[in-house]
Motif scaffolding. Structure first.
Motif, mmCIF file in Angstrom:
data_model
loop_
_atom_site.group_PDB
_atom_site.id
_atom_site.type_symbol
_atom_site.label_atom_id
_atom_site.label_comp_id
_atom_site.label_asym_id
_atom_site.label_seq_id
_atom_site.Cartn_x
_atom_site.Cartn_y
_atom_site.Cartn_z
ATOM 1 N N LEU A 106 0.831 -1.203 0.000
ATOM 2 C CA LEU A 106 0.000 0.000 0.000
ATOM 3 C C LEU A 106 0.875 1.266 0.000
ATOM 4 C CD1 LEU A 106 -2.812 -1.141 2.442
ATOM 5 C CD2 LEU A 106 -3.063 -0.706 -0.003
ATOM 6 N N ASP A 107 2.013 1.191 0.668
ATOM 7 C CA ASP A 107 2.941 2.331 0.644
ATOM 8 C C ASP A 107 3.494 2.527 -0.772
ATOM 9 O OD1 ASP A 107 2.544 2.505 3.362
ATOM 10 O OD2 ASP A 107 4.340 1.347 3.863
ATOM 11 N N ILE A 108 3.687 1.407 -1.463
ATOM 12 C CA ILE A 108 4.192 1.500 -2.840
ATOM 13 C C ILE A 108 3.143 2.201 -3.715
ATOM 14 C CG2 ILE A 108 4.887 0.140 -4.868
ATOM 15 C CD1 ILE A 108 5.972 -1.971 -2.862
ATOM 16 N N MET A 109 1.886 1.809 -3.538
ATOM 17 C CA MET A 109 0.809 2.444 -4.305
ATOM 18 C C MET A 109 0.704 3.928 -3.964
ATOM 19 S SD MET A 109 -2.253 -0.331 -4.075
ATOM 20 C CE MET A 109 -2.268 -1.751 -5.151
ATOM 21 N N TYR A 110 0.806 4.201 -2.683
ATOM 22 C CA TYR A 110 0.666 5.578 -2.209
ATOM 23 C C TYR A 110 1.741 6.474 -2.830
ATOM 24 C CZ TYR A 110 -0.601 9.195 1.141
ATOM 25 O OH TYR A 110 -1.045 10.346 1.719
ATOM 26 N N LEU A 111 2.963 5.999 -2.796
ATOM 27 C CA LEU A 111 4.072 6.797 -3.336
ATOM 28 C C LEU A 111 3.923 6.983 -4.851
ATOM 29 C CD1 LEU A 111 6.679 8.270 -2.572
ATOM 30 C CD2 LEU A 111 7.931 6.158 -2.963
ATOM 31 N N TRP A 112 3.392 5.963 -5.498
ATOM 32 C CA TRP A 112 3.168 6.037 -6.944
ATOM 33 C C TRP A 112 2.227 7.200 -7.285
ATOM 34 C CZ3 TRP A 112 5.004 4.215 -11.342
ATOM 35 C CH2 TRP A 112 4.215 4.313 -12.488
ATOM 36 N N TYR A 113 1.090 7.230 -6.613
ATOM 37 C CA TYR A 113 0.118 8.297 -6.895
ATOM 38 C C TYR A 113 0.607 9.651 -6.386
ATOM 39 C CZ TYR A 113 -3.106 4.705 -8.411
ATOM 40 O OH TYR A 113 -3.686 3.669 -9.099
ATOM 41 N N ARG A 114 1.398 9.624 -5.330
ATOM 42 C CA ARG A 114 1.962 10.887 -4.821
ATOM 43 C C ARG A 114 2.833 11.521 -5.912
ATOM 44 N NH1 ARG A 114 6.848 13.250 -4.955
ATOM 45 N NH2 ARG A 114 7.106 14.779 -3.316
ATOM 46 N N ASP A 115 3.694 10.720 -6.519
ATOM 47 C CA ASP A 115 4.568 11.246 -7.568
ATOM 48 C C ASP A 115 3.761 11.753 -8.757
ATOM 49 O OD1 ASP A 115 6.994 11.053 -6.379
ATOM 50 O OD2 ASP A 115 7.652 9.229 -7.409
ATOM 51 N N LEU A 116 2.734 10.977 -9.087
ATOM 52 C CA LEU A 116 1.891 11.354 -10.222
ATOM 53 C C LEU A 116 1.210 12.701 -9.942
ATOM 54 C CD1 LEU A 116 1.176 10.096 -12.864
ATOM 55 C CD2 LEU A 116 -0.530 8.684 -11.729
ATOM 56 N N PHE A 117 0.702 12.842 -8.746
ATOM 57 C CA PHE A 117 0.015 14.065 -8.339
ATOM 58 C C PHE A 117 0.965 15.264 -8.397
ATOM 59 C CE2 PHE A 117 -1.251 17.049 -4.953
ATOM 60 C CZ PHE A 117 -2.511 17.391 -5.420
ATOM 61 N N VAL A 118 2.131 15.086 -7.797
ATOM 62 C CA VAL A 118 3.088 16.200 -7.744
ATOM 63 C C VAL A 118 3.541 16.573 -9.158
ATOM 64 C CG1 VAL A 118 5.387 16.863 -6.933
ATOM 65 C CG2 VAL A 118 3.824 15.673 -5.412
ATOM 66 N N TYR A 119 3.707 15.567 -10.004
ATOM 67 C CA TYR A 119 4.137 15.881 -11.364
ATOM 68 C C TYR A 119 3.053 16.633 -12.134
ATOM 69 C CZ TYR A 119 6.074 15.737 -15.977
ATOM 70 O OH TYR A 119 6.550 16.128 -17.204
ATOM 71 N N ILE A 120 1.806 16.216 -11.980
ATOM 72 C CA ILE A 120 0.710 16.901 -12.661
ATOM 73 C C ILE A 120 0.611 18.351 -12.151
ATOM 74 C CG2 ILE A 120 -1.830 16.990 -12.912
ATOM 75 C CD1 ILE A 120 -1.794 13.904 -12.882
#
Ligand SMILES: [Zn+2]
Length: 331
Positions: A254-268
């Motif tokens: 779940l931490d892996i998923m969380y970090l994935w979307y975090r990066d996506l969010f910050v990049y957008i």
């Protein structure tokens, strides 16, 4: 190797401890508490090793017979108290047999007789009461370390007889530096893994040295990429919920998923790749950012967060995964 130089973080406290060792202001009983992975065992063992070292310095010499027997895990005057009767709690019998009785016999050949009680916050009330007398009137050679995640589980009478030390989580930067020096030749990898460790040096070392974590990370990222494909096939999400069953005991996915979307969010949001933590996934994240908008990502971050909360209160794994994955599939 267990030396103070190797301990990462909590510098002020370490200095204080070394100062007390230097001045010989040592207590007979310590409580070391802090979240999992903050290094409680490492600290207790390092103090124990230093106290027994023949050179009597402020860190172990690593050369004397005491240090060497410690490193070979055979130190005759250091003991580890564990739950034997009931695996989930330390009983009065465990404390009597392993600690109180053993403490009555003088040390074998080194300055102290040291007891380290891991998960001491699982001691039953009866066990804690039994320990009180030893804490009150310890023999001159006796030393006890009680390690705990939750200090509130101790009776006030136990707390008042011990020196209480709290270990804090370590900054991500320090963990990154540590991983870079000890485990990774590339800074980028060190920074990705430091992020997953969430301030816990123990967790950082565990995941950096584990083949399983890397494989799981690969797998989870592939699954997230597959979920983002443009179709409305929800059966894929349900099928995936079954596949995630293998990670039931290791919810770091779940931490892996969380970090994935975090990066996506910050990049957008910022449109700048320097803010992407998972540098090795830069290409995928940039490609994904073109398919999803900010609002979608916020919903997905929330879905992962909610799943994490649900699992922490022991909700049904399968159902929680199904709900989460369907939200991750939605757009
Ligand atoms: Zn030594």
């Amino acid at each position: 190797m267990y030396t103070f130089e190797e301990i990462i973080g909590n510098e002020q406290m370490i200095k204080q401890i070394q100062k007390s060792i230097y001045k010989k202001h040592i207590s007979h009983a310590y409580i070391i508490h802090g979240e999992a992975g903050t290094g409680k065992k490492l600290l207790a063992n390092t103090i124990a090793k230093t106290m027994q070292c023949k050179k009597q310095g402020i860190t172990p010499c690593n050369e004397c017979t005491s240090c060497r027997t410690f490193d070979s895990k055979n130190h005759p005057d250091i003991f580890y108290v564990t739950a034997e009767k009931n695996k989930n709690s330390i009983s009065i019998e465990d404390i009597r047999q392993q600690l109180i009785k053993n403490m009555e016999i003088k040390q074998y050949k080194y300055p102290y007789k040291i007891f380290i009680v891991d998960k001491a916050d699982t001691m039953t009330i009866a066990a804690q009461n039994a320990l009180l007398k030893t804490l009150e009137e310890p023999p001159y050679y006796g030393m006890i370390f009680l390690l705990a995640n939750n200090v509130d589980k101790f009776l006030p009478t136990i707390l008042s007889r011990c020196v209480v030390m709290k270990l804090r989580l370590v900054s991500t930067d320090k963990i990154e530096q540590y991983l870079f020096h000890h485990h990774f030749s590339e800074k980028e990898n060190a920074s990705v893994f430091a992020e997953y460790a969430q301030g816990s040096i123990g967790k950082a070392i565990e995941i950096a040295t584990s083949e399983t974590f890397s494989t799981m990370r690969e797998d989870i990222i592939q699954k997230l990429l597959s979920l983002s494909k443009q179709n409305d096939d929800l059966s894929e999400a349900l099928f995936m919920a079954k596949e995630l069953e293998i990670y039931k005991q290791n919810q770091q996915f779940l931490d892996i998923m969380y970090l994935w979307y975090r990066d996506l969010f910050v990049y957008i949001k910022c449109n700048d790749e320097k803010y992407i933590i998972q540098k090795d996934q830069k290409k995928n994240i940039i490609a994904q950012s073109k398919k999803q908008n900010e609002a979608d990502i916020i919903k997905k971050i929330n879905a992962v967060w909610q799943a994490k909360q649900q699992l922490s209160v022991n909700s049904n794994f399968q159902l929680t995964m199904e709900v989460m994955l369907m939200k991750l599939k939605e757009r």
